[in-house]
Structure formats: structure tokens, C-alpha cells
Enzyme design. Structure first.
Site, short mmCIF file in Angstrom:
data_model
loop_
_atom_site.label_atom_id
_atom_site.label_comp_id
_atom_site.label_asym_id
_atom_site.label_seq_id
_atom_site.Cartn_x
_atom_site.Cartn_y
_atom_site.Cartn_z
N CYS A 155 0.80 -1.22 0.00
CA CYS A 155 0.00 0.00 0.00
C CYS A 155 0.84 1.27 0.00
CB CYS A 155 -0.95 0.01 1.20
SG CYS A 155 -2.06 -1.42 1.25
N HIS B 297 -3.70 7.11 2.03
CA HIS B 297 -4.05 5.77 1.56
C HIS B 297 -5.43 5.44 2.08
CE1 HIS B 297 -4.17 1.54 0.92
NE2 HIS B 297 -3.94 1.23 2.19
N ASN C 65 -10.11 -0.32 -0.37
CA ASN C 65 -8.65 -0.28 -0.30
C ASN C 65 -8.08 -0.84 -1.61
OD1 ASN C 65 -5.92 -0.70 0.20
ND2 ASN C 65 -6.22 -1.49 2.26
#
Length: 325
Positions: A115, A252, A282
Site C-alpha cells: 500500500c 491511503h 482499499n
């Protein structure tokens, strides 16, 4: 003093057409829309078609970014793709994007920091652009995270989606101050002792399989808020910028509660947070550029503004970037 900065001159994004809602998931997973929204803020996610590879998602985002920058594929001399779901074990997905885009022979490689990959990739690209080794760089975050899901694990499969975002970086002259257009500072971190908190249980040299994503969500949440906050302060401090002076916080998109927790911890007004977690879920390395592109498209993010990017992912890796658009 005149310096060369790596400036973002174009932003692009791509989301697969297929949308999967929480209600769709509840038909085959023991979950509900209420359960998912309460814990994560996620309402839907996009899912790549079976015949869509990550390079296909990246390609569309790259084309969009180049158009926004007024550049063509023929001008691209560097492609970095941040991804944890590559088309193949090798070659790098960046070289596949180079071929599909029709870009000339140049530099192309992947970054794997899960990520945090897009922030890491920006830092690496800065080393080329700001030092005169690239005149037109594509930095892409692209993921098909749904391919890594164990669909019987309701604690993880509801969290992730697919997509891609990209930026074009070009050199711009500045005066070495925070008023300069471009990337201003970074704070990158990693702690391999926390691997078991978030990982995929497969790989070419271990199981010979792709594997599935495994996560200890509560532990990741705790480390995320603390670690990301430290990196944000470090990036802002390195540039000599007060966090209160940041125009937009582009995090994020992992969990709405993490976004709120970090903003509160560093004293950021939640009204300055670009949040797309409800509609994108996500998307790992793609989440920051997707949120970036979303904020530009809806008119909130404007040229000249000061932006703060941050992420944390498996490894654990985390980091922050301060830039002026």
C-alpha cells in the site's frame, strides 16, 4: 538558489466498470452493509474483469495522466509501476505497460511496497527527474487486489478493490523553497519485524503459489495511526512546513476510521481530508493516485496548493510525501 524539482503535471485514473456493493458481498459472505460501513466506511468497490490484467488498468490510468499533462507516449522516458499484483512474476509490469502504451525504449521497472508503493515510487522517480535523468516520467499505482482475496474471510475480503492511478512527473525550476512547484520532501519507513500483521501466504520461492491475503486488522489499525502520524510530521518538518498550512491531505484509503484517527493525531482538519474509501475501498498502491485524481476532477485540488500524501502497508512499510501542485 535555483533547483530542479519533480513536478506533477498530469493526473489520471482508471476504475474497472464492475461495481461490487456490500449487499452483493453479503450474498456469499457472512457480512452485511451495516457491519462493513460501521467498521470501515466502505460501501462499494470496483472489480477487474477476468480478462483485465493489472497492466490494462495501469495503461488506462497512464493514458489519462498523459492527456492531462499534454504529453504523448513518445515523450515518456521512465515508467515506474507500484503494484503487489503484477501481471506475471516477471517481466516487470512497467515493461508491459511500456509496450502497450507504445512508449520508446527507456527505463521501466516495478516497485513493491504494497500500500505504500506509490509514495515509495514517487521518491524513486524524484531521483531520476530532479537529477536530470528523466524529462517525462510516469508513476503508476495499479492493483487487482480482489485476486488475492480469500472470499471466506469476511475480515479481509470486504476491504479491497481494484483500480489504477497515475501521475506525470516533469522537471521544473524552483528556488529551493516550499513555494516551489513539485515534490518537496519524503519520510519513508519499514519494519520487517511486523510482517505477520499483514502478508500474503504464498510466493514463487516458498509455496510456488500466489497465495491469499492475511491480516490482523486490530494490530494493523494501531500501528497505522501511530506510524503514519510520525511520518507525516517528519515529512512536514523536513520541508519546514506547518501541518496546518497543508491544503489537502491525500491518504491511503484503507479504513475511514484510520483516516480520521491520523487527522486527529496530527491536528489536521478533517475537512481537508480527501476520502474515497467509501466508493473505492482499499486499492493498495492505487489508492493515493485514485484519491488524488478524484480530488482534482471534482475541483477541490487546484494548482499551487500544498498536498500531503501518506500510506502504510504490508512489510510493514509506511511513508509520507509533501508536494506543491
Amino acid at each position: 538558489m535555483t533547483v530542479i524539482r519533480s513536478a506533477v503535471t498530469g493526473i489520471g485514473a482508471y476504475l474497472p466498470p464492475k461495481i461490487v456493493t456490500n449487499d452483493d458481498l453479503s450474498k456469499f459472505v457472512d457480512t452485511s452493509d451495516e457491519w462493513i460501513v460501521e467498521r470501515t466506511g466502505i460501501r462499494q468497490r470496483h472489480q477487474a474483469a477476468e480478462d483485465q490484467a493489472v497492466s490494462d488498468l495501469a495503461l488506462e490510468a497512464a493514458r489519462s495522466a498523459l492527456e492531462a499533462a499534454g504529453r504523448t507516449a513518445a515523450e515518456v522516458d521512465l515508467i515506474i509501476v507500484a503494484t503487489t499484483t503484477p501481471d506475471l512474476t516477471f517481466p516487470a509490469t512497467a515493461t508491459i505497460v511500456q509496450r502497450k502504451l507504445g512508449a520508446p525504449v527507456g527505463i521501466a521497472f516495478d516497485i513493491q511496497a504494497v500500500c505504500s508503493g506509490f509514495v515509495y515510487a514517487l521518491s524513486v522517480a524524484d531521483g531520476f527527474v530532479a537529477r536530470g535523468h528523466s524529462k517525462c516520467a510516469l508513476v503508476i499505482g495499479a492493483e487487482a487486489m480482489t485476486r488475492l482475496m480469500d472470499w471466506s474471510d469476511r475480515g479481509t475480503c470486504v476491504l479491497f478493490g481494484d483500480g489504477a492511478g497515475a501521475v506525470v512527473l516533469e522537471p521544473r525550476e524552483g528556488q529551493g523553497t516550499t513555494a516551489d512547484q513539485g515534490l518537496l520532501s519524503f519520510a519513508l519507513r519499514a519494519d520487517g519485524t511486523k510482517q505477520d500483521l499483514l502478508f500474503v501466504d504464498g510466493g514463487p520461492s516458498t509455496t510456488g503459489t500466489v497465495g491469499k491475503l492475511r491480516m490482523l486488522g486490530n494490530q494493523v489499525f494501531k500501528h497505522a495511526v501511530v506510524n503514519i502520524s510520525e511520518a507525516i510530521r517528519a515529512a512536514a518538518g523536513s520541508a519546514g512546513v506547518e501541518i496546518a498550512d497543508v491544503d489537502w491531505f491525500i491518504p491511503h484509503q484503507a479504513n475511514q476510521r484510520i483516516l480520521q484517527g491520523v487527522a486527529h493525531r496530527v491536528g489536521l482538519d478533517e475537512a481537508k481530508v480527501i476520502s474515497t474509501v467509501a466508493i473505492h475501498a482499499n486499492t493498495s498502491a492505487a489508492s493515493i493516485p485514485l484519491a488524488f485524481a478524484h480530488g482534482v476532477a471534482d475541483g477541490r485540488i487546484k494548482p499551487g496548493q500544498l498536498l500531503l500524501l501518506e500510506a502504510m502497508g504490508g512489510g510493514l512499510t509506511w511513508g509520507a510525501c509533501l508536494l506543491r501542485l
